[in-house]
Design a protein around this motif. Structure first.
Motif, PDB file in Angstrom:
ATOM      1  N   PRO A 211     -39.683  38.472  13.329  1.00 26.89           N
ATOM      2  CA  PRO A 211     -39.562  37.366  14.190  1.00 26.89           C
ATOM      3  C   PRO A 211     -38.447  37.436  14.792  1.00 26.89           C
ATOM      4  O   PRO A 211     -37.203  37.701  14.258  1.00 26.89           O
ATOM      5  N   ASP A 212     -38.256  36.733  16.018  1.00 30.58           N
ATOM      6  CA  ASP A 212     -36.994  36.428  16.692  1.00 30.58           C
ATOM      7  C   ASP A 212     -37.021  35.055  17.310  1.00 30.58           C
ATOM      8  O   ASP A 212     -37.822  34.271  16.819  1.00 30.58           O
ATOM      9  N   GLU A 213     -36.276  34.598  18.224  1.00 27.87           N
ATOM     10  CA  GLU A 213     -35.924  33.435  18.882  1.00 27.87           C
ATOM     11  C   GLU A 213     -37.245  32.955  19.582  1.00 27.87           C
ATOM     12  O   GLU A 213     -37.737  31.728  19.351  1.00 27.87           O
ATOM     13  N   GLY A 214     -37.999  34.139  19.926  1.00 25.46           N
ATOM     14  CA  GLY A 214     -39.206  33.677  20.874  1.00 25.46           C
ATOM     15  C   GLY A 214     -40.145  33.288  19.702  1.00 25.46           C
ATOM     16  O   GLY A 214     -41.336  32.269  20.094  1.00 25.46           O
ATOM     17  N   SER A 215     -40.276  33.691  18.591  1.00 34.32           N
ATOM     18  CA  SER A 215     -41.160  33.426  17.631  1.00 34.32           C
ATOM     19  C   SER A 215     -40.985  31.935  17.065  1.00 34.32           C
ATOM     20  O   SER A 215     -42.005  31.179  17.062  1.00 34.32           O
ATOM     21  N   ALA A 216     -39.527  31.459  17.058  1.00 35.37           N
ATOM     22  CA  ALA A 216     -39.356  30.011  16.590  1.00 35.37           C
ATOM     23  C   ALA A 216     -39.804  29.059  17.814  1.00 35.37           C
ATOM     24  O   ALA A 216     -40.346  28.165  17.516  1.00 35.37           O
TER      25      ALA A 216
ATOM     26  N   LYS B 109     -33.940  36.523   7.991  1.00 34.94           N
ATOM     27  CA  LYS B 109     -33.620  37.827   6.932  1.00 34.94           C
ATOM     28  C   LYS B 109     -34.251  38.217   5.919  1.00 34.94           C
ATOM     29  O   LYS B 109     -34.464  39.011   5.277  1.00 34.94           O
ATOM     30  N   LEU B 110     -34.906  36.937   5.454  1.00 33.68           N
ATOM     31  CA  LEU B 110     -35.832  37.133   4.323  1.00 33.68           C
ATOM     32  C   LEU B 110     -37.054  37.949   4.655  1.00 33.68           C
ATOM     33  O   LEU B 110     -37.450  38.869   4.061  1.00 33.68           O
ATOM     34  N   ASN B 111     -37.538  38.020   5.896  1.00 32.96           N
ATOM     35  CA  ASN B 111     -38.822  38.401   6.083  1.00 32.96           C
ATOM     36  C   ASN B 111     -38.492  40.123   6.180  1.00 32.96           C
ATOM     37  O   ASN B 111     -39.298  40.824   6.047  1.00 32.96           O
ATOM     38  N   LYS B 112     -37.256  40.371   7.039  1.00 39.23           N
ATOM     39  CA  LYS B 112     -36.571  41.667   7.026  1.00 39.23           C
ATOM     40  C   LYS B 112     -36.768  42.133   5.492  1.00 39.23           C
ATOM     41  O   LYS B 112     -37.019  43.422   5.264  1.00 39.23           O
ATOM     42  N   PHE B 113     -36.234  41.608   4.435  1.00 43.44           N
ATOM     43  CA  PHE B 113     -36.021  42.118   3.329  1.00 43.44           C
ATOM     44  C   PHE B 113     -37.368  42.348   2.837  1.00 43.44           C
ATOM     45  O   PHE B 113     -37.523  43.404   2.201  1.00 43.44           O
TER      46      PHE B 113
END
Length: 311
Positions: A90-95, A140-144
């Motif tokens: 996810p990125d800023e666009g996702s938020a 960060k959690l999603n990336k982990f």
């Protein structure tokens, strides 16, 4: 026809069976758009699904969908707005998409039905953390999780417990009728797993999410841990989220695509075998297993076609 072209044609037949323009129209015939229709969508197929909605209903429908960056150059289809966001991270666009789509869902009048268009990738494209957890912490959690070896079910459990949208929470914002139309990219077609089930009852718990994070060696983040612990203790978690209701439909999946391709084959000329509709595992190992089966079939001297699907 040469064998390579024949196989290519079979592949295209299977893929075409899952195209929104092919699989959607029959599911739209009984939807009442006399008071208008709100379209809310998320996933890699969201634009094609929105386009099919517009072709069917015209300007009676309005709304917003989000797809992956690079998947479209359009900003609108009729009265349907198109957003783009990051996938699989996810990125800023996702938020931004999460905020905008949740606000839209809350604004729909009770007499206007909502059609949710859900396809693979929707989970990353709609990312709106619960209060107390920042978007950066959740990202960060999603990336982990994606690099941890956790299964998709485990990842989605954590995602749901930290989201204002996933696990049926988006549907809670709807005042009136809604319909969920899905193109599945998940083995088993569990609607609670596809895009983390934004309109499907959530059976996971904050306690389960914490257990999963501990299992994979997560470095604790106080805000996330506190949010999950608060959720576990809160009476809010005992309020049922909406169930799978009102014209919930899996419109396309691997089984349907494979079966469509098989239906076009002359069985008098070919021996057809489906190895698996729901194949899972490491791609290299699965390829080795399939190759071994193909070599055994070759020794029978029968023209043989082997099919499999999964992820």
């Amino acid at each position: 026809m040469k064998t390579k072209q024949f196989l290519q044609n079979l592949f295209e037949i299977a893929v075409n069976e899952s195209l929104p323009s092919v699989c959607m129209p029959k599911h739209l015939e009984n939807i009442d758009a006399s008071n208008g229709l709100c379209v809310i969508g998320a996933g890699k197929a969201a634009v094609d699904m929105a386009n099919t909605m517009h072709q069917f209903f015209g300007d009676k429908c309005y709304g917003t969908v989000v797809t992956r960056h690079g998947y479209t150059t359009k900003s609108t289809i009729g009265r349907i707005k198109i957003l783009t966001a990051g996938h699989p991270i996810p990125d800023e666009g996702s938020a931004n998409a999460g905020k905008e789509i949740l606000a839209l869902a809350k604004s729909v009048p009770e007499n206007v039905p909502v059609v949710f268009l859900i396809s693979g990738g929707g989970s990353a494209l709609l990312s709106l953390p619960i209060e107390g957890v920042s978007f950066e912490e959740k990202m960060k959690l999603n990336k982990f999780l994606l690099g941890s070896g956790a299964s998709i079910d485990e990842i989605n459990c954590v995602r749901k417990q930290l989201s204002q949208i996933k696990g049926g929470r988006l549907a809670q914002a709807i005042k009136g009728d809604f319909y969920t139309l899905i193109i599945s990219d998940v083995v088993g077609d569990d609607p609670a797993t596809i895009a983390s089930g934004p309109t499907v009852k959530d059976h996971t718990t904050p306690e389960q999410a914490l257990t999963i994070l501990t299992k994979y060696g997560w470095t604790r983040v106080p805000a996330i841990e506190q949010a999950l612990l608060a959720g576990h203790k809160s009476a809010v978690n005992n309020v049922p989220s909406p169930d799978v209701i009102k014209n919930f439909t899996i419109m396309a999946n691997a089984r349907q695509s494979i079966d469509k391709a098989i239906s076009t084959i002359d069985k008098s000329k070919w021996h057809v075998e489906v190895l698996n509709y729901d194949e899972v595992g490491d791609a290299n190992k699965v390829a080795e297993q399939h190759a071994a089966i193909a070599l055994r079939a070759l020794k029978t001297n029968k023209p043989t076609l082997l099919f499999s699907g999964g992820n």
